[in-house]
Write a protein that holds these residues in place. Structure first.
Motif, PDB file in Angstrom:
ATOM      1  N   TYR A 103     -50.927  21.852 153.445  1.00  0.00           N
ATOM      2  CA  TYR A 103     -50.528  22.637 152.274  1.00  0.00           C
ATOM      3  C   TYR A 103     -49.612  21.785 151.406  1.00  0.00           C
ATOM      4  N   ASN A 104     -49.425  22.234 150.148  1.00  0.00           N
ATOM      5  CA  ASN A 104     -48.510  21.561 149.231  1.00  0.00           C
ATOM      6  C   ASN A 104     -48.022  22.583 148.215  1.00  0.00           C
ATOM      7  N   ILE A 105     -46.715  22.540 147.924  1.00  0.00           N
ATOM      8  CA  ILE A 105     -46.136  23.375 146.879  1.00  0.00           C
ATOM      9  C   ILE A 105     -45.426  22.439 145.905  1.00  0.00           C
ATOM     10  N   SER A 106     -45.853  22.448 144.670  1.00  0.00           N
ATOM     11  CA  SER A 106     -45.340  21.488 143.688  1.00  0.00           C
ATOM     12  C   SER A 106     -43.998  21.947 143.120  1.00  0.00           C
ATOM     13  N   ASP A 107     -43.358  21.046 142.355  1.00  0.00           N
ATOM     14  CA  ASP A 107     -42.222  21.437 141.532  1.00  0.00           C
ATOM     15  C   ASP A 107     -42.711  22.339 140.405  1.00  0.00           C
ATOM     16  N   ILE A 108     -41.795  23.034 139.760  1.00  0.00           N
ATOM     17  CA  ILE A 108     -42.124  23.758 138.531  1.00  0.00           C
ATOM     18  C   ILE A 108     -42.144  22.731 137.394  1.00  0.00           C
ATOM     19  N   TYR A 109     -43.231  22.702 136.612  1.00  0.00           N
ATOM     20  CA  TYR A 109     -43.359  21.704 135.549  1.00  0.00           C
ATOM     21  C   TYR A 109     -44.201  22.276 134.405  1.00  0.00           C
ATOM     22  N   LEU A 110     -44.258  21.532 133.277  1.00  0.00           N
ATOM     23  CA  LEU A 110     -45.010  21.985 132.108  1.00  0.00           C
ATOM     24  C   LEU A 110     -46.443  21.495 132.128  1.00  0.00           C
ATOM     25  N   GLY A 111     -46.643  20.191 132.342  1.00  0.00           N
ATOM     26  CA  GLY A 111     -47.988  19.632 132.374  1.00  0.00           C
ATOM     27  C   GLY A 111     -48.722  19.814 131.051  1.00  0.00           C
ATOM     28  N   LEU A 112     -50.050  19.808 131.123  1.00  0.00           N
ATOM     29  CA  LEU A 112     -50.875  19.974 129.932  1.00  0.00           C
ATOM     30  C   LEU A 112     -50.813  21.392 129.377  1.00  0.00           C
ATOM     31  N   GLY A 114     -48.166  23.298 128.877  1.00  0.00           N
ATOM     32  CA  GLY A 114     -47.061  23.534 127.973  1.00  0.00           C
ATOM     33  C   GLY A 114     -46.203  24.726 128.316  1.00  0.00           C
ATOM     34  N   VAL A 115     -46.454  25.345 129.484  1.00  0.00           N
ATOM     35  CA  VAL A 115     -45.647  26.472 129.951  1.00  0.00           C
ATOM     36  C   VAL A 115     -45.231  26.197 131.394  1.00  0.00           C
ATOM     37  N   PRO A 116     -44.056  26.677 131.808  1.00  0.00           N
ATOM     38  CA  PRO A 116     -43.622  26.420 133.191  1.00  0.00           C
ATOM     39  C   PRO A 116     -44.586  27.040 134.201  1.00  0.00           C
ATOM     40  N   HIS A 117     -44.928  26.272 135.218  1.00  0.00           N
ATOM     41  CA  HIS A 117     -45.801  26.766 136.286  1.00  0.00           C
ATOM     42  C   HIS A 117     -45.635  25.878 137.512  1.00  0.00           C
ATOM     43  N   LEU A 118     -46.111  26.358 138.657  1.00  0.00           N
ATOM     44  CA  LEU A 118     -46.150  25.533 139.865  1.00  0.00           C
ATOM     45  C   LEU A 118     -47.481  25.749 140.561  1.00  0.00           C
ATOM     46  N   ASN A 119     -47.876  24.765 141.347  1.00  0.00           N
ATOM     47  CA  ASN A 119     -49.155  24.821 142.049  1.00  0.00           C
ATOM     48  C   ASN A 119     -48.936  24.962 143.551  1.00  0.00           C
ATOM     49  N   VAL A 120     -49.777  25.778 144.174  1.00  0.00           N
ATOM     50  CA  VAL A 120     -49.809  25.925 145.623  1.00  0.00           C
ATOM     51  C   VAL A 120     -51.224  25.588 146.081  1.00  0.00           C
ATOM     52  N   SER A 121     -51.340  24.717 147.065  1.00  0.00           N
ATOM     53  CA  SER A 121     -52.659  24.337 147.563  1.00  0.00           C
ATOM     54  C   SER A 121     -52.654  24.326 149.080  1.00  0.00           C
ATOM     55  N   VAL A 122     -53.792  24.676 149.676  1.00  0.00           N
ATOM     56  CA  VAL A 122     -53.972  24.681 151.131  1.00  0.00           C
ATOM     57  C   VAL A 122     -55.315  24.042 151.452  1.00  0.00           C
ATOM     58  N   SER A 123     -55.445  23.554 152.682  1.00  0.00           N
ATOM     59  CA  SER A 123     -56.695  22.918 153.095  1.00  0.00           C
ATOM     60  C   SER A 123     -57.216  23.553 154.372  1.00  0.00           C
ATOM     61  N   LYS A 124     -58.514  23.399 154.584  1.00  0.00           N
ATOM     62  CA  LYS A 124     -59.154  23.961 155.768  1.00  0.00           C
ATOM     63  C   LYS A 124     -60.413  23.164 156.072  1.00  0.00           C
ATOM     64  N   LEU A 133     -58.102  24.559 148.482  1.00  0.00           N
ATOM     65  CA  LEU A 133     -58.012  25.644 147.501  1.00  0.00           C
ATOM     66  C   LEU A 133     -56.662  25.524 146.809  1.00  0.00           C
ATOM     67  N   ARG A 134     -56.686  25.477 145.479  1.00  0.00           N
ATOM     68  CA  ARG A 134     -55.457  25.253 144.707  1.00  0.00           C
ATOM     69  C   ARG A 134     -55.288  26.370 143.687  1.00  0.00           C
ATOM     70  N   ALA A 135     -54.082  26.937 143.603  1.00  0.00           N
ATOM     71  CA  ALA A 135     -53.792  28.015 142.665  1.00  0.00           C
ATOM     72  C   ALA A 135     -52.574  27.654 141.830  1.00  0.00           C
ATOM     73  N   THR A 136     -52.574  28.133 140.591  1.00  0.00           N
ATOM     74  CA  THR A 136     -51.435  27.972 139.695  1.00  0.00           C
ATOM     75  C   THR A 136     -50.694  29.293 139.599  1.00  0.00           C
ATOM     76  N   LEU A 137     -49.352  29.247 139.764  1.00  0.00           N
ATOM     77  CA  LEU A 137     -48.527  30.446 139.766  1.00  0.00           C
ATOM     78  C   LEU A 137     -47.562  30.440 138.596  1.00  0.00           C
ATOM     79  N   ARG A 138     -47.340  31.634 138.074  1.00  0.00           N
ATOM     80  CA  ARG A 138     -46.251  31.806 137.115  1.00  0.00           C
ATOM     81  C   ARG A 138     -44.951  31.981 137.914  1.00  0.00           C
ATOM     82  N   PRO A 139     -43.900  31.224 137.589  1.00  0.00           N
ATOM     83  CA  PRO A 139     -42.706  31.185 138.468  1.00  0.00           C
ATOM     84  C   PRO A 139     -41.709  32.311 138.245  1.00  0.00           C
TER      85      PRO A 139
END
Length: 517
Positions: A103-112, A114-124, A133-139
């Motif tokens: 799994y991975n949980i990113s920092d909160i960032y703007l990226g392309l 232009g709004v704050p968000h973070l990504n959560v991803s898991v593997s199987k 599987l990767r999802a973008t979350l509103r923080p």
């Protein structure tokens, strides 16, 4: 006074760290459950869109997009506002960490965006290949947890990343992504407290690490605010001493009553929290079992649908022929098969309802010789699908116990699910083995054992496995509540729970319960 002030800030840091960790664990659990639901339809964009819709509905629109990355790093299915189909992430740091750690949980960032968000991803692993599987979350939900700290007038909490960039805003000044110029001491495991100053203002600090050390939660309060309440208490004590003996006795009685009321409220709060943990653990186990139950229900439904179609065809033929025909025996057999499958579905549904029902504990005498095989059947099919062999060794002399059937079932199902995870982690889909044994100990009590030949538990983890929110499951996909709740339930029944384990050889959980009189 200083020690009391430090303790208050430290407690706030511990409480908020637990809430943030629970929030992050819940997001990982969402994605792991979504991976299970996708199954072999993992590249089906329509299925991904359906699951994203369910996540948005369940989590109040917290998720903004969802994508599936194949073993070569290509995003083969994407649902969201951006054109990210066929984008390759093979060389991305987050993708490598996801595959390596699960799994991975990113920092909160703007990226392309232009709004704050973070990504959560898991593997199987699916067909022996690693899918992500990767999802973008509103923080916003994360910020609400952190920023609602309430210590005096000046108390505040915020999160910084490894580069000292704010991941949540700071009430005393500092917006999202601003750099925190304060030089914090090195952070190790646990919570550290210290004094410091910023802009000629003295503070009390408490910090702890989050997100596998990527983040640091900071709770701080101004010295003047922290010691104000303590100083007021000191002046009050001096006034009481001056007033004389009679006034002192009166005030002591009033203070004692207030302390008693406060302790009573705290005890009620603790009881309420324990009840919530029991419910949370039960729901977590129900969610883990739901995929297996859905599989069980789906198969007989498919059989019934096919047989109903055939039955209609045969009935039509018989009506045209007007009279008994050679299809009569076959129709009777189909009816028999339909009845068996309907009964099977009803039994599975009944198990789900019984397990998820939240009732007041009802203690009654339970015959363990009959009870243990019934509980084993709830996870037997799940184990069979993972290639795990179940062995029942229930001694007919096992004493009955006085317990709540639902609570005891929750303990047993949790231990069996943990055993399945351990066996799969060690052996994959072959050679796993789980033994359920029971008997009578030397004092005449009921002895129940759940043994597996799984991966085992590290020696350093043995003393902490019964602590809340502490999980040893691979990829950290456990809630960390199951064993803590099991221990609490067994203790409430007047029993004891022990564990023995050896790495790569297996684990044995033993439960001793008083025999029913």
């Amino acid at each position: 006074m200083e020690q009391l002030a430090m303790s208050a800030v430290r407690l706030a840091a511990v409480d908020h760290a637990e809430m943030v960790s629970f929030f992050l664990n819940e997001r990982r659990a969402d994605l792991m459950e979504s991976l299970d639901l996708l199954g072999r339809d993992i590249k089906d964009t329509a299925k991904v869109r359906e699951i994203l819709g369910e996540l948005r509905s369940l989590r109040r629109n917290m998720y903004s997009d969802l994508g599936v990355i194949d073993p070569e790093g290509n995003q083969v299915a994407y649902v969201g506002e951006y054109r990210l189909e066929n984008k390759n992430y093979l060389d991305s740091r987050w993708y490598k960490e996801t595959v390596g750690k699960g799994y991975n949980i990113s920092d909160i960032y703007l990226g392309l965006r232009g709004v704050p968000h973070l990504n959560v991803s898991v593997s199987k692993l699916i067909d022996n290949k690693e899918w992500v599987l990767r999802a973008t979350l509103r923080p916003a939900a994360l910020r609400r947890i952190v920023e609602k700290v309430n210590i005096g007038v000046s108390g505040e909490a915020y999160i910084i990343n490894s580069a000292n960039r704010l991941q949540t805003s700071r009430r005393s000044g500092g917006g999202l992504f601003d750099r925190d110029s304060y030089l914090y001491p090195d952070q190790k495991d646990g919570v550290i407290t210290f004094d410091g100053s910023e802009n000629d203002e003295a503070y009390i600090f408490a910090t702890t690490s989050l997100n596998n050390g990527k983040w640091r939660l900071v709770v701080r309060q101004k010295h003047s605010d922290a010691f104000r309440s303590s100083s007021s208490a000191l002046y009050l004590i001096l006034a009481i001493l001056i007033c004389g003996g009679s006034v002192l006795v009166l005030l002591a009685v009033v203070a004692s009553n207030k302390v008693y009321d406060m302790l009573t409220r705290q005890a009620d709060t603790v009881c309420a929290l324990e009840a919530q943990f029991l419910r949370a653990a039960k729901l977590a186990e129900l969610g883990e079992m739901s995929a297996g139950f859905a599989h069980e229900i789906n198969n007989p439904l498919q059989i019934m649908k096919s047989d109903l179609t055939l039955l209609e065809m045969l009935l039509h033929e018989e009506i045209e022929r007007i009279g008994e025909g050679k299809n009569s025996v076959e129709i009777a057999e189909i009816n028999k098969q339909l009845k068996l499958q309907i009964d099977r579905c009803a039994g599975i549904t009944r198990q789900i309802l019984n397990f998820g029902r939240q009732n007041k504990p009802e203690f009654k005498k339970i015959n363990m010789v009959d009870y243990l095989p019934q509980v084993a059947k709830m996870v037997e099919k799940k184990a069979e699908l993972e290639g795990i062999r179940f062995i029942m060794d229930v001694d007919s002399r096992t004493p009955s116990v006085l317990a709540d059937q639902g609570l005891l079932q929750q303990v047993m199902v949790n231990l069996l699910n943990n055993a399945i995870h351990a066996a799969v982690d060690e052996h994959g889909s072959e050679n796993g083995e789980i033994v359920i044994a029971s008997g009578q100990d030397q004092n005449g009590n009921a002895l129940i054992k759940v043994c597996d030949n799984g991966v085992g538990i590290h020696e350093k983890d043995m003393e902490r496995i019964f602590l809340p929110f502490y999980s040893t499951k691979k990829n950290s996909d456990g809630t960390g509540l199951g064993l803590a709740v099991c221990h609490t339930v067994i203790d409430s029944l007047g029993g004891t729970m022990r564990v023995k384990s050896e790495r790569h050889k297996g684990t044995e959980f033993s439960i001793i319960l008083p025999a029913a009189g």
